[in-house]
Write a protein that holds these residues in place. Structure first.
Motif, short mmCIF file in Angstrom:
data_model
loop_
_atom_site.label_atom_id
_atom_site.label_comp_id
_atom_site.label_asym_id
_atom_site.label_seq_id
_atom_site.Cartn_x
_atom_site.Cartn_y
_atom_site.Cartn_z
N LYS A 1 1.09 4.04 -2.90
CA LYS A 1 0.72 5.41 -2.54
C LYS A 1 1.81 6.38 -2.99
O LYS A 1 1.51 7.43 -3.56
N HIS A 2 3.06 6.03 -2.80
CA HIS A 2 4.16 6.90 -3.19
C HIS A 2 4.27 6.99 -4.71
O HIS A 2 4.66 8.03 -5.23
N ARG B 1 1.75 6.98 -6.79
CA ARG B 1 0.65 7.81 -7.28
C ARG B 1 0.88 9.28 -7.03
O ARG B 1 0.42 10.12 -7.79
N ASP B 2 1.55 9.63 -5.96
CA ASP B 2 1.74 11.05 -5.59
C ASP B 2 2.89 11.68 -6.33
O ASP B 2 3.50 11.33 -7.16
N TYR C 1 0.84 -1.20 0.00
CA TYR C 1 0.00 0.00 0.00
C TYR C 1 0.87 1.25 0.00
O TYR C 1 0.64 2.18 -0.76
N GLN C 2 1.88 1.28 0.86
CA GLN C 2 2.76 2.44 0.93
C GLN C 2 3.51 2.65 -0.38
O GLN C 2 3.66 3.78 -0.85
#
Length: 70
Positions: free
Chosen positions: A66-67, A69-70, A62-63
């Motif tokens: 998430k990184h 996508r940002d 998940y982490q």
């Protein structure tokens, strides 16, 4: 009003725009289209807090995503 170029916005920028312009259906559709992950892995919900201890790999994935996508 001149609409921003949604294709040049990253995920965070587009999200901020949508939250500020909730009536803009075009922006919402661009967000959904761009960030919908058809190959997402679905995991079952944990049965208890203790059960979460068995999900460190899920948390790492998940982490990482998430990184990206940002």
């Amino acid at each position: 009003m001149i609409k921003p170029n949604f294709t040049t916005m990253n995920r965070a920028e587009l999200r901020r725009y949508i939250l500020a312009h909730r009536e803009d259906q075009e922006a919402l559709q661009v967000y959904i289209d761009r960030f919908q992950d058809l190959e997402a892995t679905v995991f079952p919900a944990p049965e208890s807090v203790e059960h979460l201890e068995h999900y460190p790999e899920l948390h790492r994935q998940y982490q990482d995503r998430k990184h990206q996508r940002d």
